[in-house]
Design a protein around this motif. Structure first.
Motif, PDB file in Angstrom:
ATOM      1  N   THR A  69      23.078 -11.658 -15.252  1.00 57.99           N
ATOM      2  CA  THR A  69      23.357 -12.723 -16.212  1.00 57.99           C
ATOM      3  C   THR A  69      24.270 -12.202 -17.322  1.00 57.99           C
ATOM      4  N   PRO A  70      25.443 -12.816 -17.490  1.00 55.88           N
ATOM      5  CA  PRO A  70      26.344 -12.353 -18.549  1.00 55.88           C
ATOM      6  C   PRO A  70      25.836 -12.772 -19.937  1.00 55.88           C
ATOM      7  N   VAL A  71      26.213 -12.006 -20.940  1.00 58.15           N
ATOM      8  CA  VAL A  71      25.790 -12.297 -22.307  1.00 58.15           C
ATOM      9  C   VAL A  71      26.281 -13.679 -22.743  1.00 58.15           C
TER      10      VAL A  71
ATOM     11  N   GLU B 116      16.772 -18.301 -36.235  1.00 57.81           N
ATOM     12  CA  GLU B 116      16.124 -17.701 -35.060  1.00 57.81           C
ATOM     13  C   GLU B 116      17.148 -17.421 -33.960  1.00 57.81           C
ATOM     14  N   GLY B 117      18.042 -18.385 -33.739  1.00 56.30           N
ATOM     15  CA  GLY B 117      19.071 -18.225 -32.715  1.00 56.30           C
ATOM     16  C   GLY B 117      19.972 -17.034 -32.991  1.00 56.30           C
ATOM     17  N   GLU B 118      20.359 -16.867 -34.249  1.00 61.27           N
ATOM     18  CA  GLU B 118      21.219 -15.740 -34.621  1.00 61.27           C
ATOM     19  C   GLU B 118      20.495 -14.410 -34.449  1.00 61.27           C
ATOM     20  N   ILE B 119      19.237 -14.362 -34.822  1.00 64.75           N
ATOM     21  CA  ILE B 119      18.449 -13.126 -34.674  1.00 64.75           C
ATOM     22  C   ILE B 119      18.309 -12.764 -33.190  1.00 64.75           C
ATOM     23  N   VAL B 120      17.971 -13.751 -32.380  1.00 67.77           N
ATOM     24  CA  VAL B 120      17.816 -13.504 -30.949  1.00 67.77           C
ATOM     25  C   VAL B 120      19.157 -13.100 -30.334  1.00 67.77           C
ATOM     26  N   ALA B 121      20.231 -13.784 -30.708  1.00 69.89           N
ATOM     27  CA  ALA B 121      21.560 -13.454 -30.170  1.00 69.89           C
ATOM     28  C   ALA B 121      21.934 -12.016 -30.486  1.00 69.89           C
ATOM     29  N   GLN B 122      21.699 -11.589 -31.718  1.00 70.87           N
ATOM     30  CA  GLN B 122      22.029 -10.214 -32.105  1.00 70.87           C
ATOM     31  C   GLN B 122      21.174  -9.203 -31.346  1.00 70.87           C
ATOM     32  N   THR B 123      19.908  -9.519 -31.176  1.00 73.62           N
ATOM     33  CA  THR B 123      19.006  -8.633 -30.425  1.00 73.62           C
ATOM     34  C   THR B 123      19.485  -8.484 -28.987  1.00 73.62           C
TER      35      THR B 123
ATOM     36  N   LEU C 146      22.490  -9.077 -27.815  1.00 75.27           N
ATOM     37  CA  LEU C 146      23.769  -8.365 -27.822  1.00 75.27           C
ATOM     38  C   LEU C 146      23.533  -6.855 -27.870  1.00 75.27           C
ATOM     39  N   ASN C 147      22.551  -6.438 -28.649  1.00 81.67           N
ATOM     40  CA  ASN C 147      22.191  -5.011 -28.702  1.00 81.67           C
ATOM     41  C   ASN C 147      21.684  -4.520 -27.347  1.00 81.67           C
ATOM     42  N   PHE C 148      20.946  -5.375 -26.619  1.00 79.12           N
ATOM     43  CA  PHE C 148      20.486  -5.002 -25.275  1.00 79.12           C
ATOM     44  C   PHE C 148      21.694  -4.712 -24.372  1.00 79.12           C
ATOM     45  N   TYR C 149      22.695  -5.604 -24.437  1.00 72.76           N
ATOM     46  CA  TYR C 149      23.874  -5.443 -23.585  1.00 72.76           C
ATOM     47  C   TYR C 149      24.671  -4.193 -23.979  1.00 72.76           C
ATOM     48  N   GLN C 150      24.775  -3.930 -25.285  1.00 73.01           N
ATOM     49  CA  GLN C 150      25.495  -2.735 -25.728  1.00 73.01           C
ATOM     50  C   GLN C 150      24.750  -1.469 -25.314  1.00 73.01           C
ATOM     51  N   SER C 151      23.421  -1.510 -25.361  1.00 75.84           N
ATOM     52  CA  SER C 151      22.618  -0.360 -24.939  1.00 75.84           C
ATOM     53  C   SER C 151      22.817  -0.091 -23.455  1.00 75.84           C
TER      54      SER C 151
ATOM     55  N   ALA D  71      18.028  -4.045 -15.491  1.00 76.50           N
ATOM     56  CA  ALA D  71      16.701  -4.591 -15.182  1.00 76.50           C
ATOM     57  C   ALA D  71      15.844  -4.654 -16.442  1.00 76.50           C
ATOM     58  N   GLU D  72      15.903  -3.602 -17.256  1.00 80.46           N
ATOM     59  CA  GLU D  72      15.147  -3.596 -18.520  1.00 80.46           C
ATOM     60  C   GLU D  72      15.675  -4.673 -19.468  1.00 80.46           C
ATOM     61  N   ARG D  73      17.012  -4.799 -19.539  1.00 80.27           N
ATOM     62  CA  ARG D  73      17.628  -5.810 -20.404  1.00 80.27           C
ATOM     63  C   ARG D  73      17.186  -7.204 -19.988  1.00 80.27           C
ATOM     64  N   ALA D  74      17.220  -7.482 -18.688  1.00 79.86           N
ATOM     65  CA  ALA D  74      16.817  -8.804 -18.193  1.00 79.86           C
ATOM     66  C   ALA D  74      15.349  -9.068 -18.497  1.00 79.86           C
ATOM     67  N   LYS D  75      14.520  -8.052 -18.305  1.00 82.52           N
ATOM     68  CA  LYS D  75      13.081  -8.209 -18.569  1.00 82.52           C
ATOM     69  C   LYS D  75      12.830  -8.505 -20.049  1.00 82.52           C
ATOM     70  N   LEU D  76      13.499  -7.776 -20.935  1.00 81.63           N
ATOM     71  CA  LEU D  76      13.324  -8.004 -22.375  1.00 81.63           C
ATOM     72  C   LEU D  76      13.863  -9.369 -22.799  1.00 81.63           C
ATOM     73  N   THR D  77      14.980  -9.766 -22.228  1.00 79.92           N
ATOM     74  CA  THR D  77      15.568 -11.074 -22.558  1.00 79.92           C
ATOM     75  C   THR D  77      14.648 -12.202 -22.105  1.00 79.92           C
ATOM     76  N   ARG D  78      14.114 -12.093 -20.878  1.00 74.80           N
ATOM     77  CA  ARG D  78      13.153 -13.108 -20.399  1.00 74.80           C
ATOM     78  C   ARG D  78      11.925 -13.148 -21.300  1.00 74.80           C
ATOM     79  N   SER D  79      11.490 -11.988 -21.738  1.00 74.12           N
ATOM     80  CA  SER D  79      10.322 -11.911 -22.619  1.00 74.12           C
ATOM     81  C   SER D  79      10.571 -12.631 -23.940  1.00 74.12           C
ATOM     82  N   ILE D  80      11.757 -12.462 -24.495  1.00 80.61           N
ATOM     83  CA  ILE D  80      12.093 -13.159 -25.750  1.00 80.61           C
ATOM     84  C   ILE D  80      12.082 -14.668 -25.533  1.00 80.61           C
ATOM     85  N   PHE D  81      12.685 -15.124 -24.444  1.00 85.89           N
ATOM     86  CA  PHE D  81      12.711 -16.563 -24.164  1.00 85.89           C
ATOM     87  C   PHE D  81      11.296 -17.100 -23.916  1.00 85.89           C
ATOM     88  N   ALA D  82      10.467 -16.329 -23.245  1.00 87.47           N
ATOM     89  CA  ALA D  82       9.074 -16.749 -23.013  1.00 87.47           C
ATOM     90  C   ALA D  82       8.315 -16.851 -24.331  1.00 87.47           C
TER      91      ALA D  82
END
Length: 158
Positions: A96-98, A118-125, A127-132, A141-152
């Motif tokens: 999934t692209p950023v 909230e949207g800006e905070i999540v977007a920045q977080t 974005l940091n996942f993608y940069q990491s 896989a870790e990035r996708a898992k963390l992103t799904r977790s935030i959305f959940a």
């Protein structure tokens, strides 16, 4: 003939629900069948075809002595909200692209499911996942898992 009886059962249940401000009723399958002169299996048929989750109802049932049927009206806006989050979460994977995640966040903000802040905070977080990931500090896989977790988590907040 069955549809006519089913209509009677459905109307009876809908009228009872309309009388209750709580948004739910509890009935006895046998008493309801006696009241509308039909077999308990016809009650089951009506519940399974006309009072479904996708039509905005939750039906709980317990059979036997002391058995009951509890029918609850579900807020359709809440159903739609849960569907949107569920759909978004299912689309987040390792590929999934950023830009897609940002689009999802924009939709959530437009629909007022989350605030701009909230949207800006999540977007920045995210974005940091993608940069990491780019810096090989995090796998996709870790990035996708963390992103799904935030959305959940967002989906479960009111």
């Amino acid at each position: 003939m069955l549809n006519k009886k089913a209509d009677v059962v459905e109307n009876y249940i809908r009228n009872r629900l309309a009388e209750k401000q709580e948004g739910w009723i509890e009935l006895s399958r046998t008493e309801l069948a006696d009241k509308v002169s039909c077999a308990p299996s016809q009650i089951s048929y009506v519940l399974s075809t006309r009072f479904t989750h996708d039509k905005g109802y939750i039906v709980e049932s317990r059979r036997g002595l002391g058995g009951y049927i509890r029918i609850t009206i579900v807020d359709t806006a809440e159903l739609e909200r849960k569907f949107i989050y569920s759909d978004m979460i299912s689309k987040i994977n390792e590929d999934t692209p950023v830009s897609m995640v940002k689009s999802m966040l924009r939709i959530l903000m437009e629909e007022k499911f989350i605030s701009l802040r909230e949207g800006e905070i999540v977007a920045q977080t995210i974005l940091n996942f993608y940069q990491s990931e780019d810096e090989e500090q995090m796998s996709s896989a870790e990035r996708a898992k963390l992103t799904r977790s935030i959305f959940a988590t967002l989906a479960n907040l009111d």
